[in-house]
Design a protein around this motif. Structure first.
Motif, short mmCIF file in Angstrom:
data_model
loop_
_atom_site.label_atom_id
_atom_site.label_comp_id
_atom_site.label_asym_id
_atom_site.label_seq_id
_atom_site.Cartn_x
_atom_site.Cartn_y
_atom_site.Cartn_z
N SER A 111 0.85 -1.19 0.00
CA SER A 111 0.00 0.00 0.00
C SER A 111 0.89 1.24 0.00
CB SER A 111 -0.93 0.02 1.23
OG SER A 111 -0.25 0.53 2.34
N PRO A 112 0.32 2.38 -0.39
CA PRO A 112 1.11 3.62 -0.35
C PRO A 112 1.48 4.02 1.08
CG PRO A 112 -1.02 3.96 -1.44
CD PRO A 112 -0.98 2.57 -0.97
N LEU A 113 0.84 3.41 2.07
CA LEU A 113 1.12 3.71 3.46
C LEU A 113 2.24 2.85 4.04
CD1 LEU A 113 -2.56 4.06 4.68
CD2 LEU A 113 -0.98 5.88 4.03
N GLY A 114 2.79 1.99 3.19
CA GLY A 114 3.91 1.15 3.61
C GLY A 114 3.51 -0.23 4.09
#
Length: 75
Positions: free
Chosen positions: A65-68
């Motif tokens: 995810s773009p949140l890591g």
């Protein structure tokens, strides 16, 4: 359409393991017609079928995810 690289990877992995589509059907419990669709790059497939086939071939799917966050989907 499924990414062409993924389609080629599935076919190459199957052949390198000496498996026919029918053999892979038995291993993955996904019909040979669906395996043919995956190898042809068709997009009318369920995610669970694709994951099962990839898992049977030892191919990992890792989602980031773009949140890591990162998860691995297993067949």
């Amino acid at each position: 359409m499924i990414n062409r690289n993924l389609s080629k990877m599935v076919k190459a992995a199957r052949k390198s393991q000496g498996l026919t589509q029918m053999d892979l059907q038995d291993l993955s419990e996904v019909s040979a017609s669906v395996i043919h669709k995956i190898e042809s790059g068709r997009d009318d497939l369920s995610l669970s079928s694709v994951v099962a086939v990839l898992g049977s071939l030892g191919i990992q799917i890792i989602c980031k995810s773009p949140l890591g966050e990162e998860i691995e989907l297993n067949g």
